[in-house]
Motif scaffolding. Sequence first.
Motif: not given
Lengths: 195, 585
Positions: B112, B338-340, B366-367, B369-370, B374-375, B446-447
């Motif tokens: 992480s 993958p994380p989302t 942070g979150c 960055t996801l 994709p998408p 958050g993350m």
Amino acid sequence: MRVFNVVIAGVGGQGVLLTSKIISETALLQGFDAKQSEVHGMAQRGGSVISHVRFGEKVYSPIVSEGEGDLLIGFEPLETARYIHFLKKDGIVLYNTYRVSSITVSIGAEKYPDDIDEIIRKNAKNVFALDGTKLAVEAGDKRALNVVLLGASLKFLPLDKNIVLKALENSISKKVLAINKKAFELGLEFFNDIK
Amino acid sequence: MKVILSGNEAIARGFYEGGGKVVSSYPGTPSTEVTETLAESYKDKGIHVEWAANEKVAFEVAIGASLSGVRSMACMKHVGVNVAADPLMTVAYTGVNGGLILMVADDPGMFSSQNEQDSRHYARFAKIPCLEPSDAQEAKDFVKKSFEISEMFDTPVILRTTTRISHCKSVVELKDGEIIEGRGLQRDFQKYVMLPVNAQKRHVFVEERLKKLKEFAETTELNIWERGSSALGIITNGISYQYAKEAFPEASFLKLGMTWPLPENKIKEFARSVEKLVVIEELDPIIEDTIKAIGVEVHIGKNRFPLCGEYSKTLVYEIVSGEKVEKKEPLTNLTKRPPTFCPGCSHRGLFTVLSKLKPFVSGDIGCYTLGALPPFTSMHSCICMGASVSGAHGIAMGLKTQGIKDKPVAIIGDSTFIHSGITGLINMVYNQGDAIVVIMNNDTTGMTGGQEHPGTGRKATGEETVKLNIEKLCQLIGAKRVIEIDTYNLKELEQIFKEEMEKEGPSVLISNDPCVLRYRVSKKPLSVNKEKCTACKMCLKVGCIALTFIEKAEAKYTEIDPLLCNGCTVCQQMCKFDAIEGGEK
């Protein structure tokens, strides 16, 4: 006792960590040395999650090596298959058949394998399946899946049911205790017919 | 009493047992739970626990507390030390009054993190001691030991863990908290005011101190010689010790609990006593380089062990023995996971719009960055905390010199903005930049699992406090256009972006919807009317795990899992055929 190796796999948010915690705490209460390994942070956002629990007379590495696992507790079929190589030859798979879609499936980039149950059976000798999510809903909350699987796993773990229950009571809030006790019982009874 | 604790929980306990009084930290995986545990379980033990605005502030608070005469600590992840490096390099000169610890958690394997840097370099760089536990028991014990070393040698101490130490649980024997009398505030011009005239003298002190620490390293019980077979000698640290001990239980071990400075004589003696010397340490060859520099031959070290990623028992066994371990390979071609973003997350609407408009997005930590995955694939750079804002400004200025008009968008969360985005925005406004800054204020960090920060109005302990008003702050900085956005309204959001793209100068867009995970926001799930669904897949562009596309011989359609759907309606707004039903407005 030699070191007993448990791998617990699932999807972030399914409660893999609580199940691991209770197994390792029970092991300690029964006088074993115990270690547990997990990963937080980015890996938890709906991604694949793996946790390791090892207990016995003396444990050094907190990680189960590939091919060393005595028991794989899978919270989700695809995640069960992903970590099945952690099992030793005659290791046991216990898994929840309720499928959780992956983001790659949701966006249409990949397909969820239709034959996931066959894949699991093909790659392990001793496979035990249950719809734990259904049992959790029956107990009163889908989030009690982790406790259903905890109950069911006792068939294969050298741990005392009453001590597990004590560790469980110490770990969850009183508000949800009744639901979780029910979930625990449902899991515990599920493999009763198996010798 | 014996309990099972993670390394981080054990460090929190060690802080209490060791008489620690002030802890100030910034959250960062895998270090977060030390401070969380102290805030939750030890707040009534006379300990002040706080989340600081960033790691530099956190460490300076800890330095101040040390000056005041009490034992203190700042906790952070490895990249946080880069932020705190400025005070670190000089407090190494001033030394301490009360014991002072910089607790840092490295992340080999990058579970992480954005890089894999080895924090032990900072100990060598600052010429201060570094302690490394190899399990939770040591994690707890080494806190007290660090305080003692800190006070004995007048030095800050780095207590370094890795992910597998911080997040692995093992058995810990608890003790009572020690009562350490406060030393009182110290006024000492020559020691604490680092004017050149004083710093010149303190540098001499630092070099003398290092010599004394080297002597201490020779005798301390932190470094353990486990006598085994003379055929194989292993020098190791941290989690690598556990892997090596299980792989080679018969070997001789020199287990280093203090990895800077190193016990050079003991190492020489150990090397002489074994036929084959192996050095096992994850990441950089800090131990090995020193061993080689003192003229000792290392048979196996980084010549065979990797510099990247984490180690394992199997890897250690295979490299040292030269034999392959028979093991099963993972199944190939399995569907990835993958994380989302969580269902209902406020980031989803933002990235759905950005993936349509396709501006260059300067990202942050942070979150959100996801959004690079994709998408959406709608984030084009991500370097470090705060870099989104300053980076976007640099991009805009660079494009300007090239005569290109392509207004960049910076995306940053509330906690990250407070950490180090504010200075970037001040800079952008001051230098009359031309970028859109989106602050995704979801009222939490958050993350890392939902910690408080100055914008939430609550302290680490949960107590109410002053709440930083981010909107007013941006206005005060001088940003002319500060606009609140609703990322759950796609049309309106798209319109705002289009308008701001056309305007000159900085625009600040602020979303104030809370983190659905932290605040358990949940609306009624939506459902798909199969009759109306044309299988166009537009809804899938929102990248939500509650949606699955069903392809059967008789019909194709999208399905919504009611156990996962959060009822946010973002997918519904993408549907041109009104096939997604339900939803509260």
